[in-house]
Structure formats: structure tokens, C-alpha cells
Write a protein that holds these residues in place. Structure first.
Motif, PDB file in Angstrom:
ATOM      1  N   GLY A   1      -3.269   8.815   6.216  1.00  0.00           N
ATOM      2  CA  GLY A   1      -2.569   9.156   7.452  1.00  0.00           C
ATOM      3  C   GLY A   1      -1.307   8.329   7.640  1.00  0.00           C
ATOM      4  N   LEU A   2      -0.167   8.964   7.526  1.00  0.00           N
ATOM      5  CA  LEU A   2       1.133   8.279   7.591  1.00  0.00           C
ATOM      6  C   LEU A   2       1.850   8.612   8.899  1.00  0.00           C
ATOM      7  N   TRP A   3       2.610   7.655   9.413  1.00  0.00           N
ATOM      8  CA  TRP A   3       3.342   7.857  10.662  1.00  0.00           C
ATOM      9  C   TRP A   3       4.561   8.773  10.505  1.00  0.00           C
ATOM     10  N   GLU A   4       4.915   9.106   9.310  1.00  0.00           N
ATOM     11  CA  GLU A   4       6.156   9.842   9.080  1.00  0.00           C
ATOM     12  C   GLU A   4       6.290  11.088   9.963  1.00  0.00           C
ATOM     13  N   PHE A   5       5.181  11.730  10.278  1.00  0.00           N
ATOM     14  CA  PHE A   5       5.234  12.970  11.059  1.00  0.00           C
ATOM     15  C   PHE A   5       5.876  12.795  12.437  1.00  0.00           C
TER      16      PHE A   5
ATOM     17  N   GLY B   1      -4.088  -1.932  -1.188  1.00  0.00           N
ATOM     18  CA  GLY B   1      -3.135  -0.838  -1.267  1.00  0.00           C
ATOM     19  C   GLY B   1      -2.347  -0.596   0.002  1.00  0.00           C
ATOM     20  N   MET B   2      -2.909  -0.985   1.143  1.00  0.00           N
ATOM     21  CA  MET B   2      -2.321  -0.508   2.392  1.00  0.00           C
ATOM     22  C   MET B   2      -2.131  -1.584   3.457  1.00  0.00           C
ATOM     23  N   SER B   3      -2.064  -2.826   3.048  1.00  0.00           N
ATOM     24  CA  SER B   3      -1.835  -3.901   4.011  1.00  0.00           C
ATOM     25  C   SER B   3      -1.256  -5.092   3.275  1.00  0.00           C
TER      26      SER B   3
ATOM     27  N   GLY C   1     -15.294   0.032  13.226  1.00  0.00           N
ATOM     28  CA  GLY C   1     -13.918   0.526  13.172  1.00  0.00           C
ATOM     29  C   GLY C   1     -12.925  -0.466  13.751  1.00  0.00           C
ATOM     30  N   ILE C   2     -13.267  -1.041  14.883  1.00  0.00           N
ATOM     31  CA  ILE C   2     -12.348  -1.995  15.514  1.00  0.00           C
ATOM     32  C   ILE C   2     -12.136  -3.210  14.626  1.00  0.00           C
ATOM     33  N   ARG C   3     -13.217  -3.705  14.035  1.00  0.00           N
ATOM     34  CA  ARG C   3     -13.065  -4.880  13.161  1.00  0.00           C
ATOM     35  C   ARG C   3     -12.276  -4.548  11.902  1.00  0.00           C
ATOM     36  N   ILE C   4     -12.477  -3.359  11.357  1.00  0.00           N
ATOM     37  CA  ILE C   4     -11.722  -2.980  10.150  1.00  0.00           C
ATOM     38  C   ILE C   4     -10.243  -2.790  10.498  1.00  0.00           C
ATOM     39  N   GLY C   5      -9.975  -2.250  11.673  1.00  0.00           N
ATOM     40  CA  GLY C   5      -8.583  -2.138  12.120  1.00  0.00           C
ATOM     41  C   GLY C   5      -7.935  -3.503  12.277  1.00  0.00           C
ATOM     42  N   GLU C   6      -8.653  -4.432  12.871  1.00  0.00           N
ATOM     43  CA  GLU C   6      -8.127  -5.796  13.018  1.00  0.00           C
ATOM     44  C   GLU C   6      -7.906  -6.438  11.645  1.00  0.00           C
ATOM     45  N   PHE C   7      -8.842  -6.205  10.762  1.00  0.00           N
ATOM     46  CA  PHE C   7      -8.760  -6.738   9.397  1.00  0.00           C
ATOM     47  C   PHE C   7      -7.492  -6.264   8.683  1.00  0.00           C
ATOM     48  N   LEU C   8      -7.161  -4.976   8.819  1.00  0.00           N
ATOM     49  CA  LEU C   8      -6.003  -4.438   8.096  1.00  0.00           C
ATOM     50  C   LEU C   8      -4.670  -4.890   8.687  1.00  0.00           C
ATOM     51  N   GLY C   9      -4.688  -5.250   9.957  1.00  0.00           N
ATOM     52  CA  GLY C   9      -3.543  -5.947  10.517  1.00  0.00           C
ATOM     53  C   GLY C   9      -2.334  -5.090  10.857  1.00  0.00           C
ATOM     54  N   ARG C  10      -1.292  -5.753  11.278  1.00  0.00           N
ATOM     55  CA  ARG C  10      -0.097  -5.068  11.757  1.00  0.00           C
ATOM     56  C   ARG C  10       0.683  -4.419  10.636  1.00  0.00           C
ATOM     57  N   SER C  11       0.658  -4.999   9.467  1.00  0.00           N
ATOM     58  CA  SER C  11       1.437  -4.405   8.367  1.00  0.00           C
ATOM     59  C   SER C  11       0.907  -3.013   8.041  1.00  0.00           C
ATOM     60  N   HIS C  12      -0.377  -2.815   8.190  1.00  0.00           N
ATOM     61  CA  HIS C  12      -0.966  -1.503   7.936  1.00  0.00           C
ATOM     62  C   HIS C  12      -0.440  -0.481   8.944  1.00  0.00           C
ATOM     63  N   TYR C  13      -0.502  -0.868  10.200  1.00  0.00           N
ATOM     64  CA  TYR C  13      -0.115   0.049  11.284  1.00  0.00           C
ATOM     65  C   TYR C  13       1.371   0.405  11.227  1.00  0.00           C
ATOM     66  N   ARG C  14       2.164  -0.401  10.563  1.00  0.00           N
ATOM     67  CA  ARG C  14       3.601  -0.134  10.496  1.00  0.00           C
ATOM     68  C   ARG C  14       3.881   1.187   9.770  1.00  0.00           C
ATOM     69  N   ILE C  15       3.041   1.527   8.791  1.00  0.00           N
ATOM     70  CA  ILE C  15       3.250   2.745   7.999  1.00  0.00           C
ATOM     71  C   ILE C  15       2.112   3.735   8.232  1.00  0.00           C
TER      72      ILE C  15
ATOM     73  N   GLU D   1      10.814   6.789   5.834  1.00  0.00           N
ATOM     74  CA  GLU D   1      10.564   5.367   6.090  1.00  0.00           C
ATOM     75  C   GLU D   1       9.093   5.051   6.335  1.00  0.00           C
ATOM     76  N   GLN D   2       8.334   6.067   6.774  1.00  0.00           N
ATOM     77  CA  GLN D   2       6.896   5.860   6.962  1.00  0.00           C
ATOM     78  C   GLN D   2       6.125   6.919   6.181  1.00  0.00           C
ATOM     79  N   GLY D   3       6.682   7.249   5.036  1.00  0.00           N
ATOM     80  CA  GLY D   3       6.083   8.279   4.196  1.00  0.00           C
ATOM     81  C   GLY D   3       5.287   7.706   3.047  1.00  0.00           C
ATOM     82  N   LEU D   4       4.986   8.578   2.088  1.00  0.00           N
ATOM     83  CA  LEU D   4       4.119   8.223   0.964  1.00  0.00           C
ATOM     84  C   LEU D   4       4.644   7.042   0.164  1.00  0.00           C
ATOM     85  N   ALA D   5       5.903   7.121  -0.257  1.00  0.00           N
ATOM     86  CA  ALA D   5       6.441   6.047  -1.083  1.00  0.00           C
ATOM     87  C   ALA D   5       6.538   4.752  -0.290  1.00  0.00           C
ATOM     88  N   ALA D   6       6.933   4.851   0.972  1.00  0.00           N
ATOM     89  CA  ALA D   6       7.039   3.645   1.801  1.00  0.00           C
ATOM     90  C   ALA D   6       5.694   2.937   1.907  1.00  0.00           C
ATOM     91  N   GLY D   7       4.623   3.721   2.003  1.00  0.00           N
ATOM     92  CA  GLY D   7       3.311   3.116   2.184  1.00  0.00           C
ATOM     93  C   GLY D   7       2.583   2.797   0.900  1.00  0.00           C
TER      94      GLY D   7
END
Lengths: 460, 460
Positions: free
Chosen positions: B190-194, B240-242, B136-150, A234-240
Motif C-alpha cells: 500500500g503506497l501513498w502515491e494515490f 524492505g520498508m523502513s 497491529g498498533i505495536r507493529i505500526g510503532e515498530f515500523l516507524g515514521r520512515s515507513h509511513y512516509r511512503i 515520490e511515494q510510488g513503487l521505486a521510491a518505497g
């Protein structure tokens, strides 16, 4: 873990040399020679010396693994890094169609560096490379076209392919392959954005994929754990990084279908997306006995991926960008009858006949071509001549594709031309390397493949 | 390039020490001490020795940059790698709320290693760190919550933050900052899957972010070009990521708002997402004079990000996983009144009172809390007692947040406890390090910060 990842990792753990059909073994040798030539062809060309200097600064002064372009040595990590950078620069390395993955430039740098470090044989290198190709190609297919739209699959998936190859060399079991996929997958990166500016990221991508994949395998061997479901979780490569991932690709035909032998060799020195149209145009020019000045316009009917990758450059500013310019590639074909490295470096940016022709070329999305892609790369061009005729040409299998492949004589010729282009090795040394590679399955010691001295008998 | 990326890179190029308010300078010293303690606290703990061995195998035997956990040295790349891994393990490093970025663990390993390599001063280190935090903080804010989800923002954005910090140390101009963002951004991974498997990727993420960021800066200095619009481009990071990227964050308040001073210190040794509820529960227990055995159930009202990150672990199998278990954290608070490193290592997995309490805790998405996040991390708990009462508690600023921060005495105390926990340095050495860090802006030579011998006067 899903059944598909499970099946893939079980296959990788069980894979052994005796299981490989002869065509797979010999094609691996073919691909290895082709890769070696691509790496050596970039000697001295920007940005390769930057990677050499970085390795010299951050790594040990010497080590067990060889750096091809300069004949020096380092630790396995830095050898993989520099060889990964160098083998993708001249755009002559192999490509697998349906995964849109360039496997050689990420798999071979990693497995060769690790094999030299670990004292492995040519036979073990071959099995490791096959593992990397089979896994990488299936993971690329799994991530699908949506992934490739933004991400450079050779960078992202390349990290996993390299990791699998090195893992095989280290004799990983199924659990270790699961961990190494997790550790490699969470490092997977690489965006196409650099193409717009002709930035140097493409070499960075393949360098990092090979080196990061190697890191993943070495650290897995030492006990680093990775996510168990990095591909499908769910938070892996394809998901992201994909919106059309299809897990069944991961296990498709394991042990029966050898994806490695589906890999295409590059004939033209340009982005593979230009090859179908280049071949179709070349066939038409020869058939109709036309030359560049007879042509009023060329419409290439292409797949969406070609437009995504090639569409942003109108007037190339560098040789590298020229390789991603459909108009420039067709211009070289029309004016010189070929689009090899010498043509790119001598004429692509400077010959007004080429740039004039470039401005006559357009790309149009074609439904049939797009539907066939990425399994088949169809070439369709429509040419209007100055005398008012409209001609069409199509090819269904570009030169270098599995059904239209290069034989060993053609591969040797390409290899010699690549080495002559850069001057990285003499023709005599090229002969020596060719001999080594055609004997790859019998080699016990792989150091001679990268050491210049071993071929000349004197210090380089 | 957009106006926002343009403004950010111009700010970074022009940033200089005299421009920094005293609060920014002294807070940077605070954050640096806090980071140093976090790195040293992980000595000997899995998987840190794996990174040490990898550095020893792949890097030079010694070099200009220090490795904190073992007092050895290497090239800047490997020092950044090992120090990046070690400073995130015990979950005691800082966090910036609205970007959900842990800046210290990626910025300081990179800038310290590079500063030692390049012979830079403490003052230059401070400016470099500020640049890394602000970007870094501004780029993190820029990418938003959808980025952090995965994606693990500290891994992805951390690569850019580290690169910017090292670039500042190298005196980059605006063009070079553009290139380094491109080269770092295309490596961002870097994915949260781990988390699901309690795999070791979190340390890999911070290690690689710091080291890859450093690589980006060194190679940019040597002439490697990067994509000019990596943040906002059509095939860039956000593409690609947000799905909710907001470019205005990139340039928000540059030179006026110092995002670095908004960074929170961690008080509890757990995932920051557990802290608001832990503080709210602690306040309630003290106020009502309740103990663990008085409680029938606890409902924590949380933001979606907490559920995404904490929701997958029911029964933690490792100390690290316990830090991501809301129930375990609240169990430690209820039973021991605190959730520090000793409590986690001694009781989190073995004390049945803690696990009994854990099973009484649930998380519920709360609209108010979710709307405030990530700018504010509100703590809301609802407790049912065994004698039938329903009690509520709320805190609006967890301990360690900017409005409820740790003073220098508290920071010193935390630092000494972290070092005592691992035994990486004696209390006398801790005193020496504290003295060095409070003098950071006056230090010309940063080697003493990582060398064990320099503090004891004898070989380590």
C-alpha cells in the motif's frame, strides 16, 4: 506521469496481434505449454491443495474459469489464484534474466482465467500474454537489483504484469492502463524472508500476484482509479522499494525489442541461480570424465544475487529448500548427471553421496559474473580433484537461455515428464494438450485447456 | 525469531477474555459501534459499489458473512473485502496516534466476517479485535515514521492486524501466530502515491488488508507456513520498508499497556492530520469571537507527516481530496463551525467562502509539534486578522483523543448522523444496532449485526 510510463501505456493500448513477429507468437505458445506443464506438475503437492480448498470455501462452487490441478472450475479470481500457486511450485517455469522475473507463473494464470471468463480466443490470449510479459519485464528491469535483494520480484512486479495482461484482454485504452498499473502497483508485495525457513510463501506470492493483478484489471474496467505515477512517483513503487531504479528501462525498445523472446526455459528443476554453475560443472565432468567421488571441492564463482537467494540454506530440510541449495544441485549433477524433478524428490534429501558432495561446494562472489548479471548469467566453477588437480570450467549461456533454448521437441518432452511426474494427466491427455497449445493462435474456445473431461471424453 | 516477536506471539496465543480490564471491553464495543457507523455511512458512494459488484461476480451468491452496505451475504473473504473498503471511505473511523494506524477499518471487517463464518460469539469477537489492535498498533510503532512516509500503514500493517484478529478467533497457538504474521507480512502492501491523484486506492487498501489478513489466517489454520521472522528478518518487512524500525515496540507493555484504549475517535470528517489545527482554530474563533471574513491568513504549525500527506493537494477536485486539504478543512471550520460529512459534501468544493479561506492557509513544519508526533498530535495555529492582529492558539489533545474522548452519548449521536447521512439504515434500525453493540459481550449470534431484515422484521 513521466514520458517513460506514458510511452509504456501507449504501447500497451496500441499493441495488436498483426504487429507481433511470428517468432513472438510461436514463442508465446512455447512459453504457454511450458507453463501448463509446470502447473500440472504440482498436483497434490503441498501447499497446492490448501489453495484449492481455500478457493472452494471462499469462491463459488463452479464458474467460467478452470483450475488446472483438479480440473474443477471457479470464478476467474480463484482460478488465477490456484493456477498461480501451482505453476511455480516445482521450479520449472520460465525466467527472464535481466528482470529476474518469472513471467509465466503470474501472467498466464491471470490471462487464461480472464480469457475463459470473458470468452476470448487464443489469439487474444497471446496478445494479452505478450503485453504482460513486455510490461512486467521492463518494470522488473526498472526496479533493479536493489529491489530483488529484499523483494521477490515475481510477486511484486508479477502483480502489475498480470494486471496488464488482463487489461489487454479487456481492450484497455492508455488511461485505463495507467489506472491499472496504479491499482496493481499499490498491491505489490512479497518478501524473500520466507526462504530462510523454507516457508510456503513462494506459492502464495505467485498466486496472489496473478489474482490481485486480475482484481486490479476487473476493477479498473468497472471504474476504479489508480495512482497515475505509481512506478516513478515520490511515494510510488521505486521510491518505497528500490534504490537503483532506472526509468529508461520502462520504455526501452517498445515494439522493436520483444522481451518475451529473451525469456529462458528451465532445464534443471532448481532455482535458476544454480543453473550456470550446474551447466559448467556438468560440462567439466563430461569433458574430463570425472565422477562425484573424484572431486575434493567445488568453488562456484557467482553473482551477488545468487548468494543473497541461495546463501542462507546450509542443510536443506525440504525438497523445495534443496532446489535453493547450490551444493545439493551440484551434488545431483555430479552423482546423477541431472537435476530434474525425479532426482530432487527421490535423492536430494536422502542420498548421502549427494549430501557429501554438497558439503564440498562453496560460493564465491566473482566480479566478472556479478558485472554481467542480470543481463547474462555466467557459469564459472573451479574444481579440485582428489588427485590434486585444479580444473576450471565456464559456460556463458545456460541451457534454456535464449541463445541455447529448448526446441519444440525438447519442450514436449519436458511437458510429458512434468505430467508423468505428478500424474495430473495421462500421456494421451498430454498429447491432446500439446496439440491444443500448438494450435493456440487458432483456438476460439479456451475451455478445453483446463477441463479434464474434454480430453478423456469421460468425467474425471 | 527475536525475543520481541516471540513475546508478541506468546502474548497473542495466551490472551483471553477474563484478562481484559472492563475499560478495554467497553472501549472495544465503543470502537465497534464507531466502525459500524463508518462502514454504513458510505453506502452507494463511489467506489464502494465496485467492490460490491466484484464480490458478487467473483464470490458465491450468498454465504455466512454479511456485507454491511447492502445487507447481502457472501463468503468471509468477500464480506471482509467490501466491509474493509466501505469503513474507511468517509474518514470517520478511528486512529491510533503513535502507530498512525486506523485499526478498526482493517480489524473489524476481518474478525466480524470470520466470526459470522465460524459461528463465534460477541465475546470471542471482542478478544479477537483486542488481539488485532494490540498487535497491529505495536507493529505500526515498530515500523516507524520512515515507513509511513511512503507506505500507507493502515494497508501494510493492517494486513497483519487483521490476520492476528482472525487467528485469535481460530484459537491459534504461538507457532500459528508466527506463521500467520509471516503469511500476512509478505502480503503487506500500500503506497501513498494515490493521494496525489485522489485515486480510489485508499478503499482498495483497507479492503485488501482485511481480506488478505483473513486469507492468511484461514490458510495458516489449514497448514500454510510463513516466514518466522517476517518483522525483523534480513529480508523482512522492516528491512524492505523502513529505515528506523525499533523492535522493542513489538513487545512493549504486553498485557499491561492496552494500546486499544489509546485509539482516538474522529470528530471531524477529514484526515486526522488536519484535526489538531482545526481544533486549535475553532477554539480561537470562539474565544475571540471571530468569523471567516475577519481572517487575513492562517499558519498551521505541523509535524512532517502532515506535510507529507496533506502537502500535495492545492485545489481539491473531489470530496475525498478535500478531506486531505488543510485549507479546506479550516475553511469549513471558519465558515460553518464544523467539518462533518454534510459540510464536506455540500460545501467543501462549491462554497467560495471556503475556497477563499483555503487560500489563506499555509502549513509550516514546527519542531516542537514534530518532536511530539506521533505520540501526541499537537495543534498550533497562528492567525493574522484583517485588522492587523496576530493571534495564536494551541491545543494539546484533539477532540476524540484518549484524554478528550467521545462518551457513549456522543458516539451514539455520531453513529446516527453517519447512518442518516447515507440512508443505509433508518433511525429505528440505528437504535436496534446501538442496542446490539452495547450488548456485544453477551451476543451468541452475530448475524443480526449485518442483516437488514433482522432489524425491521421485513425483507430489506
Amino acid at each position: 506521469m513521466s514520458q517513460h510510463t506514458q510511452a509504456l501505456t501507449e504501447f500497451l493500448a496500441a499493441l495488436h496481434y498483426q504487429q507481433l513477429p511470428e517468432t513472438v507468437v510461436s514463442r508465446t505458445e512455447d512459453l504457454f505449454l511450458d507453463w501448463l506443464g509446470s502447473a500440472l506438475a504440482s498436483q497434490g503437492m503441498h501447499p497446492i491443495p490448501l489453495f484449492e480448498r481455500y478457493a472452494a470455501k471462499m469462491g463459488p462452487g463452479s464458474g467460467p474459469a478452470g483450475i488446472l490441478v483438479n480440473g474443477q472450475s471457479s470464478s476467474a479470481y480463484f482460478a488465477a489464484l490456484v493456477n498461480g500457486a501451482s505453476s511455480h511450485l516445482v521450479e520449472q517455469d520460465d525466467l527472464h534474466n535481466s528482470s529476474v522475473l518469472h513471467p509465466a507463473t503470474v501472467v498466464f494464470p491471470a490471462v487464461l482465467a480472464a480469457a475463459q471468463d470473458l470468452g476470448k480466443s487464443g489469439r487474444e490470449l497471446i496478445v494479452a500474454a505478450v503485453a504482460g510479459y513486455e510490461a512486467g519485464i521492463r518494470i522488473g528491469e526498472f526496479l533493479g537489483r536493489s529491489h530483488y535483494r529484499i523483494f521477490h520480484t515475481t510477486a511484486t512486479v508479477g502483480t502489475l504484469a498480470a494486471a496488464v495482461g488482463v487489461g489487454k484482454l479487456m481492450g484497455f485504452n492508455q488511461q485505463q492502463f495507467t489506472h491499472v498499473l496504479g491499482t496493481a502497483g499499490t498491491q505489490a508485495a512479497g518478501l524473500w524472508e520466507f526462504l530462510r525457513d523454507a516457508a510456503d510463501s513462494k506459492q502464495l506470492h505467485t498466486a496472489k500476484a496473478a489474482a490481485d493483478g486480475l482484481l486490479a484489471a476487473y476493477m479498473t474496467a468497472d471504474g476504479l482509479s489508480g495512482a497515475k505515477n505509481i512506478l516513478e512517483g515520490e511515494q510510488g513503487l521505486a521510491a518505497g522499494m528500490s534504490s537503483d531504479a532506472n526509468p529508461s528501462h520502462l520504455s526501452q525498445g517498445l515494439g522493436e525489442r520483444w522481451a518475451l523472446v529473451e525469456t529462458s526455459f528451465k532445464f534443471h528443476a532448481s532455482c535458476r541461480h544454480t543453473h550456470p554453475a550446474a551447466d559448467a560443472l556438468l560440462a567439466l565432468l563430461q569433458q574430463e570424465n570425472l565422477s562425484a567421488q573424484d572431486i575434493a571441492s567445488v568453488t562456484t564463482r557467482v553473482h551477488q544475487g545468487a548468494i543473497d537467494v541461495l546463501g542462507r540454506v546450509q542443510v536443506p530440510q525440504s525438497v523445495h529448500q534443496a532446489k535453493f541449495s547450490m551444493g545439493t544441485v551440484l551434488g545431483l549433477i555430479a552423482v546423477y548427471g541431472k537435476a530434474g524433478l525425479p532426482e530432487f524428490h527421490q535423492y536430494a534429501l536422502t542420498d548421502s553421496r549427494v549430501s557429501d558432495f554438497r558439503d564440498k561446494v562453496s560460493m564465491l562472489l566473482d566480479e566478472e559474473v556479478d558485472a554481467a548479471y542480470p543481463q547474462r548469467w555466467l557459469g564459472r566453477v573451479e574444481v579440485t580433484t582428489l588427485d590434486g588437480r585444479t580444473l576450471q570450467s565456464s559456460i556463458d549461456e545456460p541451457k534454456g537461455d535464449p541463445g541455447n533454448t529448448l526446441n519444440r521437441a525438447e519442450l514436449e518432452d519436458k511437458f510429458r515428464r512434468l505430467l508423468a511426474f505428478s500424474g495430473a494427466r495421462t500421456d494421451e491427455q498430454a498429447t491432446g494438450l500439446i496439440g491444443l497449445v500448438w494450435d493456440l493462435r487458432y483456438l476460439d474456445d479456451l475451455t478445453a485447456l483446463t477441463r479434464i473431461t474434454s480430453l478423456t471424453g469421460s468425467a474425471a
